[in-house]
Design an enzyme around this catalytic site. Structure first.
Site, short mmCIF file in Angstrom:
data_model
loop_
_atom_site.label_atom_id
_atom_site.label_comp_id
_atom_site.label_asym_id
_atom_site.label_seq_id
_atom_site.Cartn_x
_atom_site.Cartn_y
_atom_site.Cartn_z
CE LYS A 162 -7.05 -0.18 6.44
NZ LYS A 162 -8.03 0.32 5.04
CB CYS A 192 -3.72 3.43 -1.55
SG CYS A 192 -4.91 4.84 -1.00
CD GLN A 248 -6.92 -4.58 4.30
OE1 GLN A 248 -7.88 -5.27 4.48
NE2 GLN A 248 -7.17 -3.30 3.77
CG HIS A 301 -1.91 0.99 1.43
ND1 HIS A 301 -1.60 2.24 1.83
CD2 HIS A 301 -3.18 0.72 1.34
CE1 HIS A 301 -2.84 2.89 1.88
NE2 HIS A 301 -3.90 1.99 1.63
CG ASP A 333 0.63 -2.42 6.08
OD1 ASP A 333 -0.36 -2.42 6.86
OD2 ASP A 333 0.63 -1.77 5.12
N1 PLP Z 1 -1.77 -0.83 4.44
C1 PLP Z 1 -2.75 -1.49 4.13
C2 PLP Z 1 -2.45 -2.83 3.66
C3 PLP Z 1 -3.86 -1.08 4.00
O1 PLP Z 1 -5.12 -1.82 3.25
C4 PLP Z 1 -4.46 0.44 4.49
C5 PLP Z 1 -5.55 1.00 4.14
O2 PLP Z 1 -6.32 0.80 3.42
C6 PLP Z 1 -3.24 1.22 4.94
C7 PLP Z 1 -1.86 0.35 5.01
C8 PLP Z 1 -3.51 2.43 5.52
O3 PLP Z 1 -4.44 2.35 6.40
P1 PLP Z 1 -4.93 3.85 7.07
O4 PLP Z 1 -5.50 4.46 5.82
O5 PLP Z 1 -6.02 3.35 7.77
O6 PLP Z 1 -3.82 4.61 7.76
#
Ligand code: PLP
Length: 430
Positions: free
Chosen positions: A250, A388, A227, A147, A224
């Site tokens: 999430k 993203c 998910q 992401h 990270d």
């Molecule tokens: N990493 C992953 C794999 C994600 O799916 C997301 C959000 O969709 C993020 C990071 C970023 O999360 P946030 O926007 O809640 O900080």
């Protein structure tokens, strides 16, 4: 497809999260009844079919109630006042930290830092650990699946420190193989940062093995978990990653709250990244000293009601039968992959054998946004765009995909509604 937990819960029964075997068997209808958002028609005669949980999950009533109570009864700032409201708010806020510690099986509550979300947690590590530990020629190892939140913070710090971002390529199925990862590790790798589960494709990465390899090469590891923590039982001690980050929203909790787990020794050694109230021990105009963990990284008034909501979400999740929930989600995902195969124009994007929650696809000759708009008129909510994850789109030579993603409340009927909506889309495009 399998969503078998990558990391087994620790044997340490005294500190591990409550075993889900004691919870009642997973009952999706009972779960659905707890989500007010599911009890609505989004258009006349069109009940909501929510297939966008990878973007944000719906909230169960217990979480909504916890947030309401935090404002209705316990509305005060934390840590600072002796009055009853502040004492209650502080107890609930710090109680939420204890719930997170238990949920992740972290050793100490000092290792649980509240942040705004996954993005802020990664930026914290990049700006604090990264600026203190990276130098010219050092390498930060990422994967093609990341992401943007796990790419851009590293680019920023790499540019500042003269370090280099190195990328592990994915296969056309959307996998990161252990061999490809090993091939990109070098003695210059200072940190490997990779996702637990891909938000664009659903691939589950072999995070424990990648962590072992990176550690053997002398690198630190950030996972990270945005998910991952939602669909897998995570045990940070068994995983052994140095940092694990996730977002509350999430995980059926409010937005504006997330968690950075870090190993205590690293968090102790790192400099603070933001200055302000709560993160200090003593302030003079000649200089300041820092508060103990975890407060050293929590400058300013925190997201109090949101953290309390996260604690409520975790307690709610701990009451579910996780084995049953994972089996249910896997069955719905498999049903989805099979049924999407009926559509002539559809190409599934992300076909790794180890997958969770996500069905990404393109439709020949139909823009994903058009498909998403037509589906919305049927009450079916999916995501369209680059998610993203533009490098993933680039890999497939597309600018966007459509993505249906599952939460704890989804059923085969939701998939069937998606497929009949997509058949309508196909028929409208001739
Ligand atoms: N990493 C992953 C794999 C994600 O799916 C997301 C959000 O969709 C993020 C990071 C970023 O999360 P946030 O926007 O809640 O900080």
């Amino acid at each position: 497809m399998s969503v078998t937990p990558e990391v087994a819960p620790s044997e340490d029964a005294s500190s591990a999260a409550p075993a889900s075997s004691s919870a009642p068997a997973f009952d999706v209808e009972a779960v659905r009844a707890q989500f007010p958002a599911l009890q609505q028609e989004v258009h006349p005669g069109k009940p909501l079919v929510y297939l966008d949980s990878a973007a944000t999950a719906l909230k169960p009533q217990v979480v909504i109630d916890a947030v309401t109570e935090a404002y209705a009864k316990d509305c005060a700032n934390v840590h600072r006042a002796v009055h009853a409201l502040s004492q209650r708010a502080t107890a609930k806020f710090e109680g939420a930290r204890d719930s997170v510690r238990r949920f992740l099986n972290a050793e100490k509550r000092e290792e649980i830092i509240f942040v705004r979300g996954c993005t802020e947690g990664i930026n914290l590590v990049a700006q604090s650990w990264g600026r203190a530990n990276l130098g010219p020629g050092d390498e930060i190892l990422l994967t093609e699946l990341e992401h943007h939140s796990n790419i851009v913070p590293w680019q920023l710090v790499a540019e500042e420190k003269g370090a280099k971002v190195v990328v592990v390529p994915m296969t056309d199925a959307g996998e990161i193989t252990v061999e490809a990862f090993r091939a990109k590790l070098s003695e210059r790798t200072k940190l490997a940062a990779f996702t637990h589960v891909s938000n664009a494709l659903g691939t589950i990465l072999p995070v424990a093995e990648l962590t072992r390899l990176a550690h053997d090469a002398g690198a630190k590891v950030l996972v990270d978990g945005a998910q991952g923590v939602v669909h897998q039982r995570v045990d940070v001690r068994a995983l052994d990653a140095d940092f694990y980050v996730f977002s509350g929203h999430k995980l059926y909790a409010p937005s504006g709250i997330g968690v950075l787990y870090g190993k205590e020794a690293l968090l102790e050694a790192m400099p603070p990244w933001q200055g302000g109230g709560d993160m200090i021990d003593r302030v003079t105009f000649e200089g300041s000293s820092w508060n103990d963990l975890p407060y050293k990284y929590e400058a300013g008034t925190p997201a109090i009601a949101q953290a309390i909501g996260l604690g409520a979400a975790i307690e709610w999740l701990e009451g579910l039968d996780w084995d049953g929930m994972i089996a249910h989600e896997t069955a719905v995902l498999e049903h989805g992959a099979a049924r999407l195969g009926e559509l002539e124009r559809l190409t599934l994007r992300g076909t790794a054998p180890e997958k969770a929650s996500v069905l990404g696809f393109t439709l020949e000759g139909i823009h994903p946004t058009d498909a998403g708009t037509i589906l919305d008129a049927q009450g079916v909510a999916i995501r369209t765009g680059h998610h993203c994850a533009q490098p993933v789109m680039d890999h497939f030579g597309v600018t966007a995909t459509a993505r249906a993603s599952l939460g704890v409340y989804n059923t085969n009927e939701d998939i069937d509604a998606l497929v009949s909506g997509l058949k309508k889309v196909e028929s409208m495009f001739g």
